[in-house]
Design an enzyme around this catalytic site. Structure first.
Site, PDB file in Angstrom:
ATOM      1  N   LYS A  19       0.795  -1.510   0.068  1.00 16.56           N
ATOM      2  CA  LYS A  19      -0.073  -0.393   0.012  1.00 16.56           C
ATOM      3  C   LYS A  19       0.794   1.271  -0.257  1.00 16.56           C
ATOM      4  O   LYS A  19       1.609   1.277   0.592  1.00 16.56           O
ATOM      5  CB  LYS A  19      -0.328  -0.375   1.471  1.00 16.56           C
ATOM      6  CG  LYS A  19      -2.117  -1.148   1.571  1.00 16.56           C
ATOM      7  CD  LYS A  19      -2.239  -1.462   2.102  1.00 16.56           C
ATOM      8  CE  LYS A  19      -3.092  -2.850   3.101  1.00 16.56           C
ATOM      9  NZ  LYS A  19      -2.241  -3.796   4.056  1.00 16.56           N
ATOM     10  N   HIS A  52      -3.343   3.131   0.737  1.00 21.42           N
ATOM     11  CA  HIS A  52      -4.050   3.482   1.792  1.00 21.42           C
ATOM     12  C   HIS A  52      -4.956   4.077   2.683  1.00 21.42           C
ATOM     13  O   HIS A  52      -5.493   2.512   3.457  1.00 21.42           O
ATOM     14  CB  HIS A  52      -2.470   3.436   3.009  1.00 21.42           C
ATOM     15  CG  HIS A  52      -2.406   2.284   4.446  1.00 21.42           C
ATOM     16  ND1 HIS A  52      -0.833   1.941   4.640  1.00 21.42           N
ATOM     17  CD2 HIS A  52      -3.748   1.533   5.135  1.00 21.42           C
ATOM     18  CE1 HIS A  52      -0.967   1.279   5.345  1.00 21.42           C
ATOM     19  NE2 HIS A  52      -2.588   0.756   5.735  1.00 21.42           N
ATOM     20  N   ARG A 111      -2.262 -20.111  16.434  1.00 23.91           N
ATOM     21  CA  ARG A 111      -3.176 -19.593  15.977  1.00 23.91           C
ATOM     22  C   ARG A 111      -2.724 -19.153  14.597  1.00 23.91           C
ATOM     23  O   ARG A 111      -3.608 -18.808  13.844  1.00 23.91           O
ATOM     24  CB  ARG A 111      -2.754 -18.247  16.397  1.00 23.91           C
ATOM     25  CG  ARG A 111      -3.690 -18.214  18.473  1.00 23.91           C
ATOM     26  CD  ARG A 111      -3.615 -16.812  18.671  1.00 23.91           C
ATOM     27  NE  ARG A 111      -2.434 -15.872  19.416  1.00 23.91           N
ATOM     28  CZ  ARG A 111      -1.683 -16.158  20.535  1.00 23.91           C
ATOM     29  NH1 ARG A 111      -2.081 -17.143  21.121  1.00 23.91           N
ATOM     30  NH2 ARG A 111      -0.828 -15.412  20.316  1.00 23.91           N
ATOM     31  N   ASN A 119      -6.401 -20.187  12.828  1.00 26.21           N
ATOM     32  CA  ASN A 119      -7.193 -19.309  11.209  1.00 26.21           C
ATOM     33  C   ASN A 119      -7.144 -19.708   9.970  1.00 26.21           C
ATOM     34  O   ASN A 119      -8.296 -19.181   9.742  1.00 26.21           O
ATOM     35  CB  ASN A 119      -5.754 -17.668  11.588  1.00 26.21           C
ATOM     36  CG  ASN A 119      -6.583 -17.181  12.836  1.00 26.21           C
ATOM     37  OD1 ASN A 119      -7.198 -17.582  13.831  1.00 26.21           O
ATOM     38  ND2 ASN A 119      -5.160 -16.182  12.894  1.00 26.21           N
ATOM     39  N   LYS A 135      -3.898 -11.446  11.837  1.00 21.34           N
ATOM     40  CA  LYS A 135      -2.035 -12.025  11.882  1.00 21.34           C
ATOM     41  C   LYS A 135      -2.385 -12.088  13.018  1.00 21.34           C
ATOM     42  O   LYS A 135      -2.395 -12.057  13.971  1.00 21.34           O
ATOM     43  CB  LYS A 135      -1.744 -10.116  12.543  1.00 21.34           C
ATOM     44  CG  LYS A 135      -0.551  -9.389  12.840  1.00 21.34           C
ATOM     45  CD  LYS A 135      -1.168 -10.055  14.340  1.00 21.34           C
ATOM     46  CE  LYS A 135       0.517  -9.860  14.646  1.00 21.34           C
ATOM     47  NZ  LYS A 135       0.584  -9.433  15.871  1.00 21.34           N
TER      48      LYS A 135
HETATM   49  N1  LIG Z   1      -5.760  -0.918   5.282  1.00 20.97           N
HETATM   50  C1  LIG Z   1      -5.774  -0.325   7.026  1.00 20.97           C
HETATM   51  O1  LIG Z   1      -6.105   0.558   7.268  1.00 20.97           O
HETATM   52  C2  LIG Z   1      -5.411  -1.547   7.830  1.00 20.97           C
HETATM   53  C3  LIG Z   1      -5.821  -1.521   8.589  1.00 20.97           C
HETATM   54  C4  LIG Z   1      -5.615  -2.286  10.297  1.00 20.97           C
HETATM   55  C5  LIG Z   1      -4.934  -3.898   9.615  1.00 20.97           C
HETATM   56  N2  LIG Z   1      -5.253  -3.985   8.304  1.00 20.97           N
HETATM   57  C6  LIG Z   1      -4.792  -5.145   7.631  1.00 20.97           C
HETATM   58  O2  LIG Z   1      -4.885  -6.462   8.460  1.00 20.97           O
HETATM   59  C7  LIG Z   1      -4.816  -7.083   8.822  1.00 20.97           C
HETATM   60  C8  LIG Z   1      -5.483  -8.126  10.432  1.00 20.97           C
HETATM   61  O3  LIG Z   1      -6.073  -7.112  11.347  1.00 20.97           O
HETATM   62  P1  LIG Z   1      -5.088  -6.455  12.825  1.00 20.97           P
HETATM   63  O4  LIG Z   1      -3.529  -7.071  12.727  1.00 20.97           O
HETATM   64  O5  LIG Z   1      -5.571  -5.064  13.152  1.00 20.97           O
HETATM   65  O6  LIG Z   1      -5.933  -7.574  13.571  1.00 20.97           O
HETATM   66  P2  LIG Z   1      -6.890  -8.827  13.130  1.00 20.97           P
HETATM   67  O7  LIG Z   1      -5.784  -9.922  12.456  1.00 20.97           O
HETATM   68  O8  LIG Z   1      -8.210  -9.230  13.667  1.00 20.97           O
HETATM   69  O9  LIG Z   1      -6.558  -9.516  14.840  1.00 20.97           O
HETATM   70  C9  LIG Z   1      -4.822  -9.928  15.074  1.00 20.97           C
HETATM   71  C10 LIG Z   1      -4.534  -9.391  16.361  1.00 20.97           C
HETATM   72  O10 LIG Z   1      -4.917 -10.788  16.723  1.00 20.97           O
HETATM   73  C11 LIG Z   1      -4.324 -12.185  17.885  1.00 20.97           C
HETATM   74  N3  LIG Z   1      -4.758 -13.378  17.540  1.00 20.97           N
HETATM   75  C12 LIG Z   1      -4.900 -13.685  15.989  1.00 20.97           C
HETATM   76  N4  LIG Z   1      -5.436 -15.041  15.427  1.00 20.97           N
HETATM   77  C13 LIG Z   1      -5.946 -15.253  17.268  1.00 20.97           C
HETATM   78  C14 LIG Z   1      -6.438 -16.263  17.349  1.00 20.97           C
HETATM   79  N5  LIG Z   1      -7.251 -17.447  16.624  1.00 20.97           N
HETATM   80  N6  LIG Z   1      -6.997 -16.675  18.918  1.00 20.97           N
HETATM   81  C15 LIG Z   1      -6.653 -15.677  19.483  1.00 20.97           C
HETATM   82  N7  LIG Z   1      -6.103 -14.215  19.683  1.00 20.97           N
HETATM   83  C16 LIG Z   1      -5.627 -13.956  17.980  1.00 20.97           C
HETATM   84  C17 LIG Z   1      -3.210 -11.309  17.697  1.00 20.97           C
HETATM   85  O11 LIG Z   1      -2.885 -11.950  17.960  1.00 20.97           O
HETATM   86  P3  LIG Z   1      -1.164 -12.701  18.189  1.00 20.97           P
HETATM   87  O12 LIG Z   1      -0.216 -11.944  17.493  1.00 20.97           O
HETATM   88  O13 LIG Z   1       0.040 -12.664  19.675  1.00 20.97           O
HETATM   89  O14 LIG Z   1      -1.387 -14.210  18.121  1.00 20.97           O
HETATM   90  C18 LIG Z   1      -3.398  -9.644  17.237  1.00 20.97           C
HETATM   91  O15 LIG Z   1      -2.863  -9.161  17.925  1.00 20.97           O
HETATM   92  C19 LIG Z   1      -3.377  -6.118   9.550  1.00 20.97           C
HETATM   93  O16 LIG Z   1      -2.023  -8.041   9.795  1.00 20.97           O
HETATM   94  C20 LIG Z   1      -2.949  -5.440   8.416  1.00 20.97           C
HETATM   95  O17 LIG Z   1      -2.405  -6.763   7.652  1.00 20.97           O
HETATM   96  C21 LIG Z   1      -4.899  -3.058   7.157  1.00 20.97           C
END
Ligand SMILES: NC(=O)c1ccc[n+]([C@@H]2O[C@H](COP(=O)([O-])OP(=O)(O)OC[C@H]3O[C@@H](n4cnc5c(N)ncnc54)[C@H](OP(=O)(O)O)[C@@H]3O)[C@@H](O)[C@H]2O)c1
Length: 277
Positions: free
Chosen positions: A74, A107, A237, A241, A231
């Site tokens: 992005k 982004h 995990r 997932n 993530k």
């Molecule tokens: N375009 C944008 O503006 C934007 C903004 C935010 C995110 N994103 C993208 O979206 C992706 C995902 O969003 P996100 O990282 O914000 O949040 P998410 O994927 O909803 O949640 C990630 C969090 O949940 C935990 N987790 C993951 N799997 C789990 C499970 N099975 N059980 C319990 N906890 C779990 C992880 O901890 P651990 O690592 O300790 O497992 C981490 O703290 C990002 O990595 C990024 O690529 C884009």
């Protein structure tokens, strides 16, 4: 095995990927390698995350063919002016160490910056698509009004819009707008960084069907046609997932989960109408 979604430009994208936001660069190569071993074939990064180099390194170390891994990056917020965007894209390709990305996104729309002009930025992304260095181009955090402006003034319809979307914030107006116009929805923070996993509706369904809450939540996104890339830095995990293609939620369960929407008050990230980067 993850399924694919057809995009409006004739390409397709694995519906489940691996997100690397907030993974420290020092840990990213290892994390992406583990994810690729588990079977993920789609990685979502961004210049803003500071770990594009390590994502590329992981793909090379994995021994997989570059074409077998779908890579998104992005454009960062400080680089919307056309020449800056061109330089930034060169920088992304060189950090990744690849000649192409599968998908390149703006982004954030930043309507309060650059005199509200994201259309000329988008036209620069159209160049990247035309010269083949981005197989697909799309946007992130665009609201309906932003998409309407692109529809009126640009040649290429975004292939995707990557938006905040989870059980407490369905972002339904933006999602349904995209659905009606062939813009695929990518749901960021699909498990709301873990915060929806202990919701009683989710844990109730999870207990009834004998699956972990994370799988219930991710499966719900998949059945609604959204693209997701949770993530995690924990291999257990990551695996949990990934294993969401061997069961289905029933229509009643889908509805019960959708009922958790809190509308605008469920939004956790910045509001794209006012966010200035
Ligand atoms: N375009 C944008 O503006 C934007 C903004 C935010 C995110 N994103 C993208 O979206 C992706 C995902 O969003 P996100 O990282 O914000 O949040 P998410 O994927 O909803 O949640 C990630 C969090 O949940 C935990 N987790 C993951 N799997 C789990 C499970 N099975 N059980 C319990 N906890 C779990 C992880 O901890 P651990 O690592 O300790 O497992 C981490 O703290 C990002 O990595 C990024 O690529 C884009």
């Amino acid at each position: 095995m993850a399924e694919s979604i057809d995009l409006n430009d004739g390409t397709s994208i694995p519906q489940l990927g691996f997100g690397v936001f907030k993974i420290d660069p020092a840990e990213t190569t290892e994390a992406v390698l583990r994810a690729l071993e588990i079977g993920y074939r789609h990685v979502d990064t961004a210049e803003m995350y500071g770990n594009e180099r390590e994502v590329g390194e992981a793909v090379r170390t994995s021994g997989l063919d570059r074409e077998d891994v779908y890579i998104t990056s992005k454009l960062n917020n400080g680089e919307h002016r056309p020449d800056d965007a061109r330089r930034a894209f060169d920088g992304t390709l060189s950090a990744l160490g690849f000649d192409t990305v599968d998908l390149y996104l703006i982004h954030w729309p930043l309507p309060t910056r650059y005199d509200g002009d994201f259309v000329s930025t988008w036209k620069v992304l159209e160049e990247f698509k035309a010269d083949g260095r981005a197989r697909s181009i799309g946007v992130s955090n665009f609201q309906v009004a932003h998409l309407e402006l692109l529809a009126a003034e640009a040649d290429v319809t975004p292939a995707v819009n990557q938006i905040e979307l989870h059980l407490y914030f369905l972002n339904e107006e933006v999602r349904t707008y995209g659905e009606a116009r062939g813009i695929a929805t990518e749901a960021w923070s699909p498990i709301a960084r873990g915060d929806v996993l202990d919701d009683p509706v989710v844990t109730g369904i999870a207990e009834r069907i004998g699956r972990p809450p994370s799988q219930v939540v991710l499966r719900w996104h998949i059945q609604r046609g959204s693209i997701v890339f949770p993530k995690s830095t924990s291999p257990a995990r990551m695996r949990e997932n990934f294993e969401i293609f061997d069961f289905e939620l029933e229509p009643g369960e889908m509805e019960q989960i959708a009922g958790l929407d809190r509308g605008e008050s469920g939004r956790r990230g910045p509001n794209p109408d006012t966010f200035g980067g």
